[in-house]
Write an enzyme that holds these catalytic residues in place. Structure first.
Site, short mmCIF file in Angstrom:
data_model
loop_
_atom_site.label_atom_id
_atom_site.label_comp_id
_atom_site.label_asym_id
_atom_site.label_seq_id
_atom_site.Cartn_x
_atom_site.Cartn_y
_atom_site.Cartn_z
N LYS A 296 0.86 -1.19 0.00
CA LYS A 296 0.00 0.00 0.00
C LYS A 296 0.89 1.23 0.00
O LYS A 296 1.69 1.43 0.91
CB LYS A 296 -0.90 -0.02 1.24
CG LYS A 296 -1.75 1.23 1.38
CD LYS A 296 -2.68 1.13 2.58
CE LYS A 296 -3.47 2.41 2.77
NZ LYS A 296 -4.38 2.32 3.92
N LYS B 16 -2.19 -1.50 -3.79
CA LYS B 16 -3.05 -0.33 -3.69
C LYS B 16 -2.22 0.94 -3.79
O LYS B 16 -1.20 1.02 -3.12
CB LYS B 16 -3.77 -0.38 -2.34
CG LYS B 16 -4.67 0.80 -2.08
CD LYS B 16 -5.26 0.70 -0.69
CE LYS B 16 -5.94 2.02 -0.37
NZ LYS B 16 -6.20 2.17 1.02
#
Ligand code: PBG
Length: 338
Positions: free
Chosen positions: A208, A262
């Site tokens: 992420k 992400k």
């Protein structure tokens, strides 16, 4: 460029590649990437109250929902055949420790009860983090130990495990830790196992990035950090791409069942790297709020065709190697594909 296989008849310009594109049915036949509703997960924001459906201004068509109104969305998600929903809780009151996150009657517990009553068989994933619950908006416990206010990684771990057990007891089908603390997957796995939830999978936000594309989400979850930023724990976009592989490797070693990259669209190279390295591990990609709002804004001005841009973008995410896509368009896409 000439087709390496060459035209079948000399002088006739239709190459084999063009022949496969000539008829729409042939194009469909030789498709490799096929989007389907069952691979899509819809994010939903829930807050306490009744009858509440408050649109998020930067994310048209997305709402902060009270549990009773959440039930309607969950029912639709099930009817449309979505892969599942992922819940983000916004508590009545944020405080220094994020106490609502650890409460068995907190917003996520209320949301799970409503969701399960609405559609018992739909997969309900819960996002697991502290930034939605703390008044400072950081993903863990603050500390000044190093002389600079930051998040204390190790002090946060037992709290994440506790939060996971709260979600599990309230009926979550899968836990998705998004805080990027080192060791979080291992701590959560042990916590779940000790509480008897050995069957409950973990989908980790493994790679992420500290991304500006989360802007609209922070309005939706009212979770913008009140000091500093998240760069000490979320990944640096300029770091070697292989660092994402190290993050994923650690999560897998700690017991992650599904790993995630992400955001999605600016990180297709990372999705591809992770997919190629672990082709047998289910891979999710989060098509985040900023990716959503950009297209919405352009489409509202008539600058882009929303449906075709979205289908093309999600196709790219799949083609890069994602099996699962978390997207605010999940319901629309299910309708478009039907
Ligand atoms: C919480 C969390 C964030 C998102 C998902 N979980 C925001 C953040 O890290 O600031 C972003 C999702 C989106 O932008 O759609 N840790």
């Amino acid at each position: 460029m000439s087709d390496p296989q060459g035209p079948i008849e000399p002088g006739f310009p239709t190459t084999r590649l063009r022949r496969l594109r000539y008829h729409p049915a042939t194009r469909r036949l030789v498709r490799r990437t096929r989007l389907s509703a069952e691979q899509l997960i819809l994010p939903l924001f829930v807050r306490p109250g009744r009858g509440l459906r408050r649109e998020i201004s930067s994310m048209p068509g997305n709402f902060q929902l009270s549990p009773d109104r959440l039930a309607e969305e969950v029912g639709q998600a099930a009817e449309l055949g979505l892969g599942g929903v992922i819940l983000f809780g916004i508590p009545e009151k944020k405080d220094a420790t994020g106490s609502d996150a650890l409460s068995s009657s907190g917003i996520i517990a209320q949301a799970l009860e409503a969701a399960k009553a609405a559609a018992a068989d739909l997969l309900v994933v819960t996002d697991l983090c502290f930034c939605e619950y703390t008044d400072h908006g950081q993903c863990g416990v603050p500390s000044d130990a190093t002389g600079r206010t930051d998040v204390d990684n190790d002090a946060t771990l037992p709290l994440l495990a506790e939060q996971a057990v709260v979600h599990a007891r309230a009926g979550a089908d899968m836990i998705a830790p998004s805080g990027m603390m080192d060791g979080m997957v291992g701590a959560i796995r042990r916590g779940l196992d000790e509480a008897g939830f050995t069957h409950l999978p973990i989908m980790s936000y493994s790679a992420k990035y500290a991304s500006s594309f989360y802007g609209p989400f922070r309005e939706a979850a009212e979770s913008a950090p009140q000091w500093g930023d998240r760069r000490s724990y979320q990944m640096d976009p300029t770091a070697a791409a292989e660092q994402a592989l190290r993050e994923v490797e650690l999560d897998l070693a700690e017991g992650a069942d599904i790993v995630m990259v992400k955001p999605a669209l600016a990180y297709l190279d990372i999705i591809r790297l992770v997919h190629d390295r672990w082709p047998g591990v289910p891979l999710a990609a989060y098509n985040v709020s900023g990716e959503f709002s950009m297209v919405k804004a352009a489409a509202a001005r008539g600058w882009l065709d929303e449906k075709s841009v979205v289908l093309e973008s999600l196709t790219a995410i799949c083609r890069a190697g994602a099996d699962i896509i978390i997207t605010y368009w999940a319901k629309d896409v299910a309708r478009w594909l039907a």
